[in-house]
Design an enzyme around this catalytic site. Sequence first.
Site, PDB file in Angstrom:
ATOM      1  N   ASN A  68      14.010  -2.850  -4.323  1.00 56.76           N
ATOM      2  CA  ASN A  68      12.581  -3.211  -4.307  1.00 56.76           C
ATOM      3  C   ASN A  68      12.237  -4.167  -5.450  1.00 56.76           C
ATOM      4  O   ASN A  68      11.621  -5.214  -5.237  1.00 56.76           O
ATOM      5  CB  ASN A  68      11.740  -1.936  -4.417  1.00 56.76           C
ATOM      6  CG  ASN A  68      10.267  -2.202  -4.231  1.00 56.76           C
ATOM      7  OD1 ASN A  68       9.847  -2.751  -3.221  1.00 56.76           O
ATOM      8  ND2 ASN A  68       9.468  -1.835  -5.218  1.00 56.76           N
ATOM      9  N   TYR A 101      14.994   1.580 -14.295  1.00 59.16           N
ATOM     10  CA  TYR A 101      13.692   0.916 -14.215  1.00 59.16           C
ATOM     11  C   TYR A 101      13.609  -0.247 -15.213  1.00 59.16           C
ATOM     12  O   TYR A 101      13.276  -1.381 -14.853  1.00 59.16           O
ATOM     13  CB  TYR A 101      12.577   1.944 -14.484  1.00 59.16           C
ATOM     14  CG  TYR A 101      11.274   1.304 -14.882  1.00 59.16           C
ATOM     15  CD1 TYR A 101      10.515   0.608 -13.955  1.00 59.16           C
ATOM     16  CD2 TYR A 101      10.820   1.374 -16.200  1.00 59.16           C
ATOM     17  CE1 TYR A 101       9.333  -0.009 -14.332  1.00 59.16           C
ATOM     18  CE2 TYR A 101       9.643   0.765 -16.579  1.00 59.16           C
ATOM     19  CZ  TYR A 101       8.904   0.068 -15.646  1.00 59.16           C
ATOM     20  OH  TYR A 101       7.735  -0.550 -16.021  1.00 59.16           O
ATOM     21  N   LEU A 141       0.829  -1.226   0.000  1.00 58.58           N
ATOM     22  CA  LEU A 141       0.000   0.000   0.000  1.00 58.58           C
ATOM     23  C   LEU A 141       0.854   1.262   0.000  1.00 58.58           C
ATOM     24  O   LEU A 141       0.342   2.357   0.239  1.00 58.58           O
ATOM     25  CB  LEU A 141      -0.996   0.025   1.170  1.00 58.58           C
ATOM     26  CG  LEU A 141      -2.069  -1.067   1.153  1.00 58.58           C
ATOM     27  CD1 LEU A 141      -3.040  -0.858   2.307  1.00 58.58           C
ATOM     28  CD2 LEU A 141      -2.832  -1.092  -0.181  1.00 58.58           C
ATOM     29  N   ILE A 187       6.757  -8.266  -0.918  1.00 58.93           N
ATOM     30  CA  ILE A 187       7.171  -9.471  -1.654  1.00 58.93           C
ATOM     31  C   ILE A 187       8.504 -10.008  -1.144  1.00 58.93           C
ATOM     32  O   ILE A 187       8.812 -11.181  -1.319  1.00 58.93           O
ATOM     33  CB  ILE A 187       7.287  -9.222  -3.183  1.00 58.93           C
ATOM     34  CG1 ILE A 187       8.215  -8.026  -3.476  1.00 58.93           C
ATOM     35  CG2 ILE A 187       5.908  -9.028  -3.801  1.00 58.93           C
ATOM     36  CD1 ILE A 187       8.573  -7.869  -4.949  1.00 58.93           C
TER      37      ILE A 187
HETATM   38  C1  UD1 Z   1       7.066   5.689 -20.206  1.00 61.19           C
HETATM   39  C2  UD1 Z   1       8.417   5.152 -19.831  1.00 61.19           C
HETATM   40  C3  UD1 Z   1       8.400   3.646 -19.940  1.00 61.19           C
HETATM   41  C4  UD1 Z   1       7.279   3.056 -19.100  1.00 61.19           C
HETATM   42  C5  UD1 Z   1       5.964   3.686 -19.555  1.00 61.19           C
HETATM   43  C6  UD1 Z   1       4.804   3.213 -18.697  1.00 61.19           C
HETATM   44  C7  UD1 Z   1      10.141   6.817 -20.404  1.00 61.19           C
HETATM   45  C8  UD1 Z   1      11.235   7.192 -21.347  1.00 61.19           C
HETATM   46  N1  UD1 Z   1       9.437   5.712 -20.700  1.00 61.19           N
HETATM   47  O1  UD1 Z   1       6.802   5.400 -21.566  1.00 61.19           O
HETATM   48  O2  UD1 Z   1       9.631   3.141 -19.495  1.00 61.19           O
HETATM   49  O3  UD1 Z   1       7.230   1.657 -19.263  1.00 61.19           O
HETATM   50  O4  UD1 Z   1       6.048   5.110 -19.421  1.00 61.19           O
HETATM   51  O5  UD1 Z   1       4.882   3.727 -17.405  1.00 61.19           O
HETATM   52  O6  UD1 Z   1       9.888   7.494 -19.423  1.00 61.19           O
HETATM   53  N2  UD1 Z   1       4.298  13.145 -23.417  1.00 61.19           N
HETATM   54  C9  UD1 Z   1       4.116  14.518 -23.532  1.00 61.19           C
HETATM   55  N3  UD1 Z   1       3.781  15.222 -22.397  1.00 61.19           N
HETATM   56  C10 UD1 Z   1       3.629  14.642 -21.167  1.00 61.19           C
HETATM   57  C11 UD1 Z   1       3.809  13.229 -21.051  1.00 61.19           C
HETATM   58  C12 UD1 Z   1       4.148  12.519 -22.196  1.00 61.19           C
HETATM   59  O7  UD1 Z   1       4.247  15.082 -24.618  1.00 61.19           O
HETATM   60  O8  UD1 Z   1       3.353  15.342 -20.167  1.00 61.19           O
HETATM   61  C13 UD1 Z   1       4.616  12.369 -24.620  1.00 61.19           C
HETATM   62  C14 UD1 Z   1       5.965  11.657 -24.567  1.00 61.19           C
HETATM   63  O9  UD1 Z   1       6.985  12.480 -25.071  1.00 61.19           O
HETATM   64  C15 UD1 Z   1       5.665  10.447 -25.470  1.00 61.19           C
HETATM   65  C16 UD1 Z   1       4.200  10.138 -25.203  1.00 61.19           C
HETATM   66  O10 UD1 Z   1       3.631  11.353 -24.707  1.00 61.19           O
HETATM   67  O11 UD1 Z   1       5.809  10.778 -26.831  1.00 61.19           O
HETATM   68  C17 UD1 Z   1       3.967   9.040 -24.188  1.00 61.19           C
HETATM   69  O12 UD1 Z   1       4.688   9.338 -23.001  1.00 61.19           O
HETATM   70  P1  UD1 Z   1       4.461   8.514 -21.645  1.00 61.19           P
HETATM   71  O13 UD1 Z   1       3.012   8.341 -21.389  1.00 61.19           O
HETATM   72  O14 UD1 Z   1       5.285   9.151 -20.582  1.00 61.19           O
HETATM   73  O15 UD1 Z   1       4.988   7.041 -21.975  1.00 61.19           O
HETATM   74  P2  UD1 Z   1       6.423   6.555 -22.550  1.00 61.19           P
HETATM   75  O16 UD1 Z   1       7.448   7.622 -22.482  1.00 61.19           O
HETATM   76  O17 UD1 Z   1       6.185   5.925 -23.878  1.00 61.19           O
END
Ligand code: UD1
Length: 326
Positions: free
Chosen positions: A91, A140, A33, A51
């Site tokens: 963890n 991660y 939690l 775990i």
């Molecule tokens: C991220 C993590 C990945 C993790 C996944 C799920 C990184 C580099 N990757 O993936 O390891 O498994 O989350 O938790 O951190 N974006 C914006 N504005 C925002 C947030 C995101 O423009 O405020 C864009 C990002 O640049 C990207 C897309 O949205 O193009 C998706 O981003 P996000 O949801 O953070 O996922 P990932 O980066 O793909």
Amino acid sequence: MTVLVTGGAGYIGSITLRAIRASGRAVVVLDTLERGHRAAVGDAPFVQGDIADSPLVERLCREHEVDEVVHFAAYKAVGESMENPHKYFSNNVAGSQRLLEALHRAGIGRIVFSSTAAVHGTPDSVPVRESDPIRCESVYAETKLMIERMLSWYGRTTPMRHVVLRYFNAAGAATDGTLGEDWRFSENLVPHVMKALIEGTALRVFGDDWPTPDGTGVRDYVHVEDLAAAHVAALDHLARGGESVTCNVGTGLGTSVREIIAVTERISGRPVPHGIAPRRAGDPVACWADVSTAAEVLGWTATRTIDDIIASALAWHTSHPHGHDS
Ligand code: UD1
């Protein structure tokens, strides 16, 4: 059959917990939690604990006659893992090592593990296949890979079989509007689009000059209830004697940040305040899944659309403006 669900009070864990129960299985949830919510577990048998507490895990397995395990419990913030690697190795990796030791002692033979497409880092090509190069770009991702490797060695040296599910971008909320992803505990796009829409604080779009059709990053967003169904399909595969396997869990389709904003504006009927910010360090330009392994081996494919993801997220965030505390 009884399933031990570690991390069953978290976002993906709690929604998958429901799908597992709906498949006719009994469950027992183990969660600290620390980042999960007791209410998200509902009336499922629940034990607050870690775990890494091997005696507790072994006792739980025996008392509840556990046959199968779905292992979600982990920290998952990429940025935090780079600032505090010890926390993640301790963890996620050491905790999972202790968990596997206890499961082995309790004679558990089937485990489904939450991994991530991030083990590929910036992919050379899309769609990404499970056999493509592994190149972690964060602590991660490395911790998830290390657990994959442990499972692989347990598979070779003991009777324990596993399904590794490599998630692409999990998003959306439970269709009944009761469980979703709290934006206070997430850096991901969809919760932040919802925050911008509901609170009026501008979303930062991380770059609009990427080599993509509209200049923004492209990802494979998979509805969390589809993801939940993939876990049930993985349990079924192992229960019928299926071999250990690693499967991508995505839709096979890429969607840009601008497309997510446009769908949100259409469904909500309101503009999403946003501005262009610099590219985020470590972001790949485009990433989507080859989903043929999950279809062939597990008989699973995603059925929900981006509209379903946004509509469900919007419903949940509108009714829970303070996340699970509201
Ligand atoms: C991220 C993590 C990945 C993790 C996944 C799920 C990184 C580099 N990757 O993936 O390891 O498994 O989350 O938790 O951190 N974006 C914006 N504005 C925002 C947030 C995101 O423009 O405020 C864009 C990002 O640049 C990207 C897309 O949205 O193009 C998706 O981003 P996000 O949801 O953070 O996922 P990932 O980066 O793909």
